[in-house]
Scaffold this active site. Sequence first.
Site, PDB file in Angstrom:
ATOM      1  N   THR A 206       6.677  19.527 -28.154  1.00  0.00           N
ATOM      2  CA  THR A 206       5.488  18.862 -27.588  1.00  0.00           C
ATOM      3  C   THR A 206       4.202  19.443 -28.174  1.00  0.00           C
ATOM      4  O   THR A 206       3.339  18.711 -28.667  1.00  0.00           O
ATOM      5  CB  THR A 206       5.481  19.037 -26.041  1.00  0.00           C
ATOM      6  OG1 THR A 206       6.721  18.546 -25.529  1.00  0.00           O
ATOM      7  CG2 THR A 206       4.339  18.303 -25.405  1.00  0.00           C
ATOM      8  N   VAL A 207       4.046  20.755 -28.111  1.00  0.00           N
ATOM      9  CA  VAL A 207       2.779  21.373 -28.554  1.00  0.00           C
ATOM     10  C   VAL A 207       2.721  21.435 -30.083  1.00  0.00           C
ATOM     11  O   VAL A 207       1.682  21.121 -30.692  1.00  0.00           O
ATOM     12  CB  VAL A 207       2.606  22.783 -27.931  1.00  0.00           C
ATOM     13  CG1 VAL A 207       1.276  23.390 -28.349  1.00  0.00           C
ATOM     14  CG2 VAL A 207       2.700  22.722 -26.413  1.00  0.00           C
TER      15      VAL A 207
ATOM     16  N   GLU B  55      -5.147  31.519 -26.138  1.00  0.00           N
ATOM     17  CA  GLU B  55      -5.919  30.682 -25.203  1.00  0.00           C
ATOM     18  C   GLU B  55      -5.047  29.642 -24.505  1.00  0.00           C
ATOM     19  O   GLU B  55      -5.208  29.369 -23.314  1.00  0.00           O
ATOM     20  CB  GLU B  55      -7.062  29.990 -25.970  1.00  0.00           C
ATOM     21  CG  GLU B  55      -7.934  29.079 -25.144  1.00  0.00           C
ATOM     22  CD  GLU B  55      -8.663  29.807 -24.027  1.00  0.00           C
ATOM     23  OE1 GLU B  55      -9.624  30.510 -24.312  1.00  0.00           O
ATOM     24  OE2 GLU B  55      -8.236  29.674 -22.849  1.00  0.00           O
TER      25      GLU B  55
ATOM     26  N   ASP C 180       5.756  30.176 -13.535  1.00  0.00           N
ATOM     27  CA  ASP C 180       4.830  29.852 -14.621  1.00  0.00           C
ATOM     28  C   ASP C 180       3.386  30.152 -14.193  1.00  0.00           C
ATOM     29  O   ASP C 180       2.616  30.749 -14.962  1.00  0.00           O
ATOM     30  CB  ASP C 180       4.995  28.371 -14.993  1.00  0.00           C
ATOM     31  CG  ASP C 180       4.044  27.934 -16.086  1.00  0.00           C
ATOM     32  OD1 ASP C 180       4.360  28.189 -17.269  1.00  0.00           O
ATOM     33  OD2 ASP C 180       2.985  27.359 -15.776  1.00  0.00           O
TER      34      ASP C 180
ATOM     35  N   LYS D 217       0.668  33.059 -15.669  1.00  0.00           N
ATOM     36  CA  LYS D 217      -0.731  32.801 -16.053  1.00  0.00           C
ATOM     37  C   LYS D 217      -1.680  33.706 -15.258  1.00  0.00           C
ATOM     38  O   LYS D 217      -2.666  34.202 -15.803  1.00  0.00           O
ATOM     39  CB  LYS D 217      -1.048  31.323 -15.845  1.00  0.00           C
ATOM     40  CG  LYS D 217      -0.316  30.442 -16.873  1.00  0.00           C
ATOM     41  CD  LYS D 217      -0.252  29.002 -16.453  1.00  0.00           C
ATOM     42  CE  LYS D 217       0.476  28.156 -17.487  1.00  0.00           C
ATOM     43  NZ  LYS D 217       0.828  26.817 -17.005  1.00  0.00           N
TER      44      LYS D 217
HETATM   45  N1  LIG Z   1       4.084  21.538 -23.006  1.00  0.00           N
HETATM   46  C1  LIG Z   1       2.942  21.989 -22.482  1.00  0.00           C
HETATM   47  O1  LIG Z   1       2.176  21.233 -21.849  1.00  0.00           O
HETATM   48  C2  LIG Z   1       2.537  23.406 -22.666  1.00  0.00           C
HETATM   49  C3  LIG Z   1       3.377  24.315 -23.256  1.00  0.00           C
HETATM   50  N2  LIG Z   1       2.978  25.618 -23.397  1.00  0.00           N
HETATM   51  C4  LIG Z   1       3.861  26.569 -24.043  1.00  0.00           C
HETATM   52  O2  LIG Z   1       4.008  26.213 -25.399  1.00  0.00           O
HETATM   53  C5  LIG Z   1       5.305  26.571 -25.858  1.00  0.00           C
HETATM   54  C6  LIG Z   1       6.003  25.346 -26.430  1.00  0.00           C
HETATM   55  O3  LIG Z   1       6.106  24.366 -25.422  1.00  0.00           O
HETATM   56  P1  LIG Z   1       6.621  22.887 -25.771  1.00  0.00           P
HETATM   57  O4  LIG Z   1       6.056  22.444 -27.045  1.00  0.00           O
HETATM   58  O5  LIG Z   1       6.385  22.112 -24.536  1.00  0.00           O
HETATM   59  O6  LIG Z   1       8.187  23.155 -25.923  1.00  0.00           O
HETATM   60  P2  LIG Z   1       9.300  22.184 -26.549  1.00  0.00           P
HETATM   61  O7  LIG Z   1      10.556  22.506 -25.861  1.00  0.00           O
HETATM   62  O8  LIG Z   1       8.809  20.787 -26.549  1.00  0.00           O
HETATM   63  O9  LIG Z   1       9.380  22.654 -28.079  1.00  0.00           O
HETATM   64  C7  LIG Z   1       9.951  23.863 -28.479  1.00  0.00           C
HETATM   65  C8  LIG Z   1      10.142  23.838 -29.979  1.00  0.00           C
HETATM   66  O10 LIG Z   1      10.588  25.094 -30.413  1.00  0.00           O
HETATM   67  C9  LIG Z   1      11.825  24.966 -31.130  1.00  0.00           C
HETATM   68  N3  LIG Z   1      12.621  26.129 -30.771  1.00  0.00           N
HETATM   69  C10 LIG Z   1      12.751  26.709 -29.557  1.00  0.00           C
HETATM   70  N4  LIG Z   1      13.515  27.803 -29.620  1.00  0.00           N
HETATM   71  C11 LIG Z   1      13.904  27.925 -30.906  1.00  0.00           C
HETATM   72  C12 LIG Z   1      14.730  28.851 -31.610  1.00  0.00           C
HETATM   73  N5  LIG Z   1      15.311  29.881 -30.992  1.00  0.00           N
HETATM   74  N6  LIG Z   1      14.903  28.662 -32.938  1.00  0.00           N
HETATM   75  C13 LIG Z   1      14.329  27.620 -33.560  1.00  0.00           C
HETATM   76  N7  LIG Z   1      13.530  26.714 -32.952  1.00  0.00           N
HETATM   77  C14 LIG Z   1      13.333  26.867 -31.638  1.00  0.00           C
HETATM   78  C15 LIG Z   1      12.438  23.638 -30.693  1.00  0.00           C
HETATM   79  O11 LIG Z   1      13.260  23.136 -31.731  1.00  0.00           O
HETATM   80  P3  LIG Z   1      13.930  21.666 -31.652  1.00  0.00           P
HETATM   81  O12 LIG Z   1      12.771  20.696 -31.801  1.00  0.00           O
HETATM   82  O13 LIG Z   1      14.864  21.595 -32.786  1.00  0.00           O
HETATM   83  O14 LIG Z   1      14.569  21.577 -30.303  1.00  0.00           O
HETATM   84  C16 LIG Z   1      11.158  22.812 -30.463  1.00  0.00           C
HETATM   85  O15 LIG Z   1      10.719  22.260 -31.669  1.00  0.00           O
HETATM   86  C17 LIG Z   1       6.019  27.200 -24.664  1.00  0.00           C
HETATM   87  O16 LIG Z   1       5.815  28.586 -24.689  1.00  0.00           O
HETATM   88  C18 LIG Z   1       5.273  26.590 -23.485  1.00  0.00           C
HETATM   89  O17 LIG Z   1       5.345  27.384 -22.329  1.00  0.00           O
HETATM   90  C19 LIG Z   1       1.738  26.056 -23.003  1.00  0.00           C
HETATM   91  C20 LIG Z   1       0.878  25.205 -22.426  1.00  0.00           C
HETATM   92  C21 LIG Z   1       1.206  23.811 -22.163  1.00  0.00           C
HETATM   93  N1  LIG Z   2       4.781  23.772 -17.866  1.00  0.00           N
HETATM   94  C1  LIG Z   2       3.410  24.133 -17.907  1.00  0.00           C
HETATM   95  C2  LIG Z   2       2.832  23.773 -19.234  1.00  0.00           C
HETATM   96  C3  LIG Z   2       1.560  24.435 -19.472  1.00  0.00           C
HETATM   97  O1  LIG Z   2       1.411  25.640 -19.398  1.00  0.00           O
HETATM   98  C4  LIG Z   2       2.643  23.401 -16.823  1.00  0.00           C
HETATM   99  O2  LIG Z   2       3.191  22.464 -16.236  1.00  0.00           O
HETATM  100  O3  LIG Z   2       1.511  23.797 -16.536  1.00  0.00           O
END
Ligand SMILES: NC(=O)C1=CN([C@@H]2O[C@H](COP(=O)(O)OP(=O)(O)OC[C@H]3O[C@@H](n4cnc5c(N)ncnc54)[C@H](OP(=O)(O)O)[C@@H]3O)[C@@H](O)[C@H]2O)C=CC1
Ligand SMILES: N[C@@H](CC=O)C(=O)O
Length: 407
Positions: free
Chosen positions: A12-13, A128, A200, A204
């Site tokens: 997602t991010v 951030e 979570d 924070k």
């Molecule tokens: N979503 C949100 O609104 C927010 C998220 N965050 C933080 O941002 C981070 C990412 O979140 P988000 O993007 O939602 O997570 P996702 O689950 O959508 O994405 C995680 C990504 O990391 C890859 N990945 C995870 N573990 C491994 C590993 N061991 N080896 C290789 N690739 C790996 C996955 O691969 P693959 O695509 O192949 O599965 C995927 O592409 C987290 O720490 C989350 O807490 C912070 C604020 C807001």
């Molecule tokens: N899972 C978290 C993503 C952002 O940090 C939330 O719902 O706030």
Amino acid sequence: MTVKIGLLGLGTVGSGLVTILSEQAAKFQSQLGQSVSVKSALVHNLDKKRPGVPGTITLTDQVDDILTDPDIQIIVEVAGGIEPTDQWLKKALENGKAVVTANKDLIASKGQELIALAEEKQLPLRYEAAVAGGIPILTNLDNYYFSDQITGLAGIVNGTTNYILSQMANKGLAYETALKQAQELGFAESDPTNDVAGIDAAYKAIILARTVYGLDLTLEDFHIEGIEAITPFDIEALDQLKMTTKLLFEIRELDDRHYQVQVAPAALSKSNLLASIENETNAIAIESKNLGTSLFAGPGAGGRATAQAVLADIVAIIQGQKQALPSIQKDYQLKQPAKQAHVFVLAGTGNNFEKSDLVEEGSSFQAKDGRYYEAILTSALTAKQYSNFKAELSQKASLVKEFTCYS
Ligand SMILES: NC(=O)C1=CN([C@@H]2O[C@H](COP(=O)(O)OP(=O)(O)OC[C@H]3O[C@@H](n4cnc5c(N)ncnc54)[C@H](OP(=O)(O)O)[C@@H]3O)[C@@H](O)[C@H]2O)C=CC1
Ligand SMILES: N[C@@H](CC=O)C(=O)O
């Protein structure tokens, strides 16, 4: 010159970052005098279809391909989890790379070690996006509020739970349906347990308490409650008192050595500004000596908003902005709140409440289940007043639910 990014995670991010980077490419080139591009990205599943991800980005499932690439100056970690991301980021810093992460689990749990290593290596470590998604809260706390004196912070820092509670209250959605939607919209963690259990939000709050007061907290220091036990009936009962419930964190400075921290669903008056914060929006109310109350509100979850916070960190690194890394206070104690107001919901009606020094307000009502109840809002009670009052109520009627209040 091109600044090359190594992206650890393309979910997602990560994919949000790829999108907004391409939208800003021309501006970066003209105004930063540099282009910024993602050279390679670490993923789990190399076979997954990734619409919108340009073929110029090399995908790998081997983290060392990225961490040891001499072309890459900035590592952006958006994979999530404490392990093995802590090893990845240590290795990135050891290899002389600047680091940006959105990972609150990691920064809350291992932040001190990473900060110490970043300081030793004199490299930037920015996070951030780890608190309140797109809201620039850490930057403001570090910079703007440095010259003020913060006496407390409270608010909503989890988008998933705020989305669930809003959808339950405003659209009558079932908890499970609202959670499923939050997952589909990319707000929830890959395993949403930490979201709904309040962990979570506590992560924070740990980062905020470290940033503002230099507290070195762990989850064990917190009283943490999630939203799993909140039902449509609770929302209905609080509505009788013109109140609502939100999952709130609170950090209070009682004096320069004593603090109070908690994460729990709290009942709050609908006239409170935090009550109007809906869906994935987050909001942090800062109490400070010079400003009184200021409210920072904005999107707290979601790919684009969170990627914006990540991108702002990348730009800060490229611009060489100085970073105030927190220093830890050794000599402090955590305390329970001295007094708190409560809402009690009792089965039946029968004048179990009368306005008094202890009772602010009460309401008898027939709920959607057809039964009658009373909802009582107390004044702020000491622990002793609370237990005496609760014992007295329990003798008169059966206690269905209770909430602590946020004023
Ligand atoms: N979503 C949100 O609104 C927010 C998220 N965050 C933080 O941002 C981070 C990412 O979140 P988000 O993007 O939602 O997570 P996702 O689950 O959508 O994405 C995680 C990504 O990391 C890859 N990945 C995870 N573990 C491994 C590993 N061991 N080896 C290789 N690739 C790996 C996955 O691969 P693959 O695509 O192949 O599965 C995927 O592409 C987290 O720490 C989350 O807490 C912070 C604020 C807001
Ligand atoms: N899972 C978290 C993503 C952002 O940090 C939330 O719902 O706030």
